[in-house]
Every structure is written in structure tokens, then in C-alpha cells.
Motif scaffolding. Structure first.
Motif: not given
Length: 277
Positions: A121-135, A141-147
Motif C-alpha cells: 500500500a502507498g507510498p506514504y513517503f518518497i525518499a532519495g538515496q544519499s551518502l553519510l560520511v565522517r565530518s 562528495t557524491g557517488p562518483e567520488s567513491l571510486n
């Protein structure tokens, strides 16, 4: 009187089946039938601040929890008669298929592959994928920089890490754990370089460790959170869709979001449109 062996085996099998039935496992069940009995069992996350969290005193808090309780009330069950059960990402379909929960509200993205096993059922919320890093991290800075062999953590049974590898950073090293909280600890102690999942989930962890962790870059997918339930339970799916629409219309959706996710600084988004597929 001697009993034929095949009869004894048959009787034993019936006894085992009866015990399994009494334990509540083995078959998908209608949440409406459970609600009619005055009780519901709902799968949530236990380790996601702002969304689904088991507090030290044994209570539960978060946006998903509030959605689950609102839906439960619309099905006729008071919040105190809802039993919350932990639903790790890799176990959500199994819990539904085995009849161990009536429905799942656990940052559960609606996908075609999952719709082959459960209904939504739903959706009840729409999110988007992102990244968490150490401060103190400056090079992600984004997915491309994970190479270049960066270590990226996500959770077994979820899709975000593989999505990054398939689309943005082919030589990233994927590390999978059972829970996001385990990924957070791996990020804090330097075992991994980044954690990826949906932005709203990451915002909760960043708020839990201010000055230590932060969300970076723009979101790069669209994730529609649905409420998972047994396949073919059309009656309940219709009722839950009605409840989500009512929650949005009467202001309860926005209020629940501000009270649970709001303190993390994540802005109140536009509510979704329920898809009655």
C-alpha cells in the motif's frame, strides 16, 4: 490393536501441523482478520532514529511508528494493542510470507522484485538515496567520488550499495551488515568510508552524532516507501491506502513528520500520491 505405520505417520504429521498453526507461522494472513480480533503485529525497524527506533525504556518512536499506529487505528486497533516486531531489511518479505507480521512499515521501498513476493500500500513517503560520511572527510562528495577502492557500507537485503556500484563507482568495495546501526559504527571507527541508504534515514544518524557524521551531496534516486502486506490481501491494502490518504488530508502526516524527523533538520517534503496499482 496395532496401528498401521502409515496411519501413525499421518497422525504425527497432523499433530506437527496443528502445533505450527497454533504458533502462528507458515502462512500469510489477512491483516483485516487480525484487526477484527483487536490485535495487530507490525514490523518496523528498531535502529533508525526518527523513523523506527526502540528506545531504552522499551517504547518505540519515529515516523514509521506513527504511520503504523495511524493505520492500525483506522483498521480498528488501538495503539496499545499493536505489537511491534523488528523487521531487518533482509527479513521483511519472510516475516510477511510466514504470517509473523500483519504489515511492515520499515523504510520499505516499493520495487517490482519485491512485488513478486508481497503487496504494497502507498507510498506514504518518497525518499532519495544519499551518502553519510565522517565530518572530517573531504574527498567524498557524491557517488562518483567513491571510486578508487573506497569502502561503502549498506545493509544485506537492501539495494542502495549495489546501485552505487552498478551506476556510479564500479571499483567501490561493498561492505554489508545486518543493520544500519552496525554500518554507522563501522563508519565512526573508520572501517568503512561511507554509508549509503535513503537521505531521511541518514539524516537521523547525522543528528544522532552531530559534528561527527554528515550527509553529503544531492540525493540520486527516488525511493517510494510502501507498507508491505501479504500478496492478494486486497481488502486490507485498500483500507491501508485509504488510511494513508486520510493521514495526509487531516494533517496528521505532516504533524507526525515534524515531531519525529523534523528535529534532524530534514525539511518537510510534499506528501506523496497513493498509487492504487
Amino acid at each position: 490393536m496395532r496401528i498401521n505405520r502409515s496411519i501413525r505417520v499421518g497422525i504425527g504429521a497432523l499433530a506437527v501441523a496443528a502445533i505450527a498453526s497454533a504458533c502462528g507461522g507458515g502462512e500469510e494472513r489477512s491483516a483485516s482478520e487480525s484487526a477484527a480480533s483487536g490485535q495487530l503485529t507490525v514490523g518496523i525497524k528498531f535502529d533508525q532514529p526518527g523513523l523506527g527506533l526502540r528506545n531504552p525504556d522499551g517504547t518505540f518512536s519515529g515516523f514509521d511508528v506513527e504511520v503504523a499506529k495511524y493505520v492500525g487505528e483506522k483498521l480498528g486497533v488501538a495503539p496499545e494493542n499493536i505489537t511491534f516486531r523488528e523487521a531487518p531489511s533482509a527479513q521483511r518479505e519472510t516475516l510477511i510470507q510466514n504470517g509473523e507480521v500483519d504489515y511492515v512499515v520499515a523504510t520499505y521501498s516499493i520495487t517490482d522484485a519485491r512485488k513478486e513476493k508481497v503487496d504494497f500500500a502507498g507510498p506514504y513517503f518518497i525518499a532519495g538515496q544519499s551518502l553519510l560520511v565522517r565530518s572530517d572527510s573531504t574527498d567524498i562528495t557524491g557517488p562518483e567520488s567513491l571510486n578508487n577502492g573506497k569502502k561503502l557500507c549498506s545493509v544485506t537485503g537492501s539495494t542502495p550499495a549495489q546501485n552505487v556500484k552498478d551506476t556510479y563507482a564500479q571499483d567501490v568495495q561493498l561492505q554489508e551488515f545486518d543493520t544500519y546501526s552496525a554500518c554507522v559504527e563501522a563508519l565512526r571507527n573508520g572501517t568503512v568510508d561511507a554509508l549509503t541508504t535513503d537521505d531521511i534515514i541518514l539524516a537521523g544518524y547525522a543528528a544522532q552524532y552531530p559534528g561527527e557524521l554528515e550527509v553529503v551531496g544531492e540525493s540520486f534516486t527516488e525511493e517510494q516507501y510502501g507498507i508491505g502486506l501479504a500478496r492478494g490481501d486486497d481488502e486490507t491494502r485498500t483500507k491501508i491506502n485509504d488510511a494513508i490518504e486520510e493521514m495526509i488530508a487531516d494533517g496528521s502526516w505532516a504533524n507526525a513528520f515534524e515531531e519525529t524527523v523534523g528535529p534532524s533538520g530534514f525539511p518537510l517534503p510534499e506528501p506523496p500520491t497513493v498509487d492504487r496499482y
